[in-house]
Enzyme design. Structure first.
Site, short mmCIF file in Angstrom:
data_model
loop_
_atom_site.label_atom_id
_atom_site.label_comp_id
_atom_site.label_asym_id
_atom_site.label_seq_id
_atom_site.Cartn_x
_atom_site.Cartn_y
_atom_site.Cartn_z
CB CYS A 188 1.43 10.30 -5.18
SG CYS A 188 3.21 10.37 -5.09
CG HIS A 191 2.31 15.00 -6.38
ND1 HIS A 191 2.92 15.70 -5.36
CD2 HIS A 191 2.71 13.70 -6.24
CE1 HIS A 191 3.66 14.85 -4.64
NE2 HIS A 191 3.54 13.64 -5.15
P1 NAP Z 1 6.98 8.35 5.99
O1 NAP Z 1 6.31 9.63 6.38
O2 NAP Z 1 8.45 8.33 5.99
O3 NAP Z 1 6.42 7.19 6.94
C1 NAP Z 1 6.99 5.89 6.92
C2 NAP Z 1 6.26 4.98 7.87
O4 NAP Z 1 6.86 3.68 7.80
C3 NAP Z 1 6.36 5.38 9.34
O5 NAP Z 1 5.20 4.96 10.01
C4 NAP Z 1 7.56 4.60 9.84
O6 NAP Z 1 7.51 4.31 11.23
C5 NAP Z 1 7.38 3.30 9.08
N1 NAP Z 1 8.67 2.61 8.90
C6 NAP Z 1 9.84 3.12 8.43
N2 NAP Z 1 10.81 2.18 8.44
C7 NAP Z 1 10.25 1.07 8.96
C8 NAP Z 1 10.74 -0.23 9.25
N3 NAP Z 1 12.02 -0.58 9.01
N4 NAP Z 1 9.88 -1.14 9.78
C9 NAP Z 1 8.61 -0.81 10.03
N5 NAP Z 1 8.08 0.41 9.79
C10 NAP Z 1 8.89 1.34 9.25
O7 NAP Z 1 6.55 7.91 4.51
P2 NAP Z 1 5.15 8.16 3.73
O8 NAP Z 1 5.26 9.38 2.90
O9 NAP Z 1 4.02 7.99 4.67
O10 NAP Z 1 5.19 6.96 2.67
C11 NAP Z 1 4.87 5.65 3.03
C12 NAP Z 1 4.75 4.78 1.76
O11 NAP Z 1 3.73 5.33 0.94
C13 NAP Z 1 6.02 4.77 0.91
O12 NAP Z 1 6.15 3.51 0.30
C14 NAP Z 1 5.73 5.82 -0.15
O13 NAP Z 1 6.46 5.63 -1.33
C15 NAP Z 1 4.25 5.61 -0.36
N6 NAP Z 1 3.53 6.78 -0.88
C16 NAP Z 1 3.65 8.00 -0.29
C17 NAP Z 1 2.94 9.08 -0.79
C18 NAP Z 1 3.04 10.47 -0.19
O14 NAP Z 1 2.43 11.41 -0.76
N7 NAP Z 1 3.78 10.67 0.92
C19 NAP Z 1 2.07 8.89 -1.87
C20 NAP Z 1 1.96 7.63 -2.44
C21 NAP Z 1 2.69 6.58 -1.94
P3 NAP Z 1 8.29 5.19 12.35
O15 NAP Z 1 7.52 6.45 12.53
O16 NAP Z 1 8.26 4.30 13.52
O17 NAP Z 1 9.67 5.44 11.79
#
Ligand code: NAP
Length: 345
Positions: free
Chosen positions: A143, A236
């Site tokens: 990001c 960011h």
């Molecule tokens: P998040 O809010 O923590 O969401 C994680 C998601 O993954 C939830 O749907 C969760 O499901 C699921 N999950 C977690 N553990 C799992 C498992 N063992 N098996 C299957 N599903 C699982 O994280 P996020 O911020 O959305 O980020 C998601 C990805 O995008 C990460 O790789 C992060 O580095 C990347 N990313 C994020 C951003 C940002 O600004 N946030 C930007 C760029 C990239 P449950 O709800 O069921 O736990």
């Protein structure tokens, strides 16, 4: 063309919810399947997901039952926003089973055969997918890397970039939900985000790299990044200093940034901002609250563009981390894949 059916992995998370929101009335895609962890599986999305975005959860997804993130999934294309460790296995399985995977996780970004795509910057890297017969992984950058690469792209093209030093100030939503503890971030700045500095350094070089003999040769200039978590909800920022390979006047640098356009603008892609880079001349811009929604969250805002006494120029860049930095970036990638014939209904 009938709409492509999308399955979202990590659909209940911060980025997953942004996918659901941005795909609600999309002309090319419709959400047909949702997957998340075993905490959510088997439940209707409305029960599994604590919706954190402004506005209501789209009606069309409320009753979809959350599935495990593994094939088969009732969809034509998979969008992934899983944690990186889970994503590596899940995305690999889907691609091996013949699904196109549009990934937002870091799992495959640096793999030699996987395009790390910013459609305005390196659409030619899609040639890595030739001969894959519709089963592939395409990734969008970290990001912060995306806004740094976008701001550097016109400078690299026009003058050559010789060295970059970037210091980020990253929003809370970048850590997902529930993210950083309130007790750690209130009245505070955290000078460490795991793996983030390395990601920005190597991803910027890959994005701005050259496709040669079927492989991406990373851009040869060094990138140095320092990352901080700050108490901002979305958006960011990065303070960037850049050394150019050929000397350029401030007006030329400004013009290179403001006139920058790419394939999404030429093709009129649905999520493409009119201006990928918005240059602001006010001395106190960009600011997260005022500038993160520029171009519906898809424009990068550059301000504080000035000559620098150590390198050649410095500027501050800002973008919406869950839109241009995540879901919006992945959707724009998918729109380019459709336009270039790699994704078909
Ligand atoms: P998040 O809010 O923590 O969401 C994680 C998601 O993954 C939830 O749907 C969760 O499901 C699921 N999950 C977690 N553990 C799992 C498992 N063992 N098996 C299957 N599903 C699982 O994280 P996020 O911020 O959305 O980020 C998601 C990805 O995008 C990460 O790789 C992060 O580095 C990347 N990313 C994020 C951003 C940002 O600004 N946030 C930007 C760029 C990239 P449950 O709800 O069921 O736990």
């Amino acid at each position: 063309m009938s709409k492509l059916r999308v399955g979202i992995l990590g659909a209940t998370g911060t980025v997953g919810q942004r996918f659901v929101q941005m795909l609600e009335r999309h002309p090319l895609f419709t959400v047909s399947a949702l997957a998340a962890s075993d905490r959510s599986q088997g439940k209707p999305y409305a029960d599994a997901c604590a919706w954190k975005l402004a506005g209501e959860m789209p009606r069309a997804v409320r009753e979809l039952t959350v599935q495990p993130p593994r094939p088969p999934l009732d969809c034509d294309v998979v969008f992934s926003s899983l944690p990186a460790d889970v994503g590596r296995e899940a995305e690999g399985c889907f691609a091996a089973e013949g699904y196109p995977v549009i990934s937002n996780t870091s799992s495959y970004r640096m793999d030699a055969g996987v395009p790390l795509l910013v459609p305005e910057v390196n659409p030619e890297h899609l040639a890595l997918l030739d001969g894959r017969d519709g089963a592939f992984i395409v990734t969008n950058p970290n990001c912060s890397a995306v806004m740094i690469a976008l701001a550097l792209a016109p400078l690299h093209r026009r003058f050559g970039v010789a060295a970059v030093a970037a210091t980020t100030l990253q929003a809370l939503s970048g850590a997902g939900y529930p993210g950083v503890s309130a007790l750690d971030i209130t009245d505070n700045v955290l000078p460490f985000i795991a793996n983030e500095e390395e990601k920005i350094e190597r991803e910027t070089q890959k994005i701005l790299g050259t496709l040669r003999d079927g492989a991406v040769e990373p851009a040869p200039f060094p990138v140095s990044a320092q990352c901080h978590r700050v108490n901002v909800q979305d958006g960011h920022m990065a303070a960037v200093r850049v050394k150019l390979a050929r000397k350029a006047a401030l007006a030329e640098v400004r013009e290179a940034l403001t006139s920058f356009r790419g394939a999404p603008q030429e093709l009129g892609l649905h999520s493409a901002p009119e201006r990928p880079i918005v240059v602001r001349d006010e001395p106190d811009r960009p600011q997260p609250r005022l500038d993160r929604d520029a171009g519906n969250g898809m424009s990068v805002t550059v301000g504080r563009l000035l000559p620098d006494s150590v390198l050649d120029y410095r500027f501050v860049t800002l973008s919406h981390n869950t839109i241009r930095g995540a879901a919006g970036a992945a959707i724009l990638n998918a729109e380019l894949l459709v336009a270039r014939g790699y994704l078909k209904a």
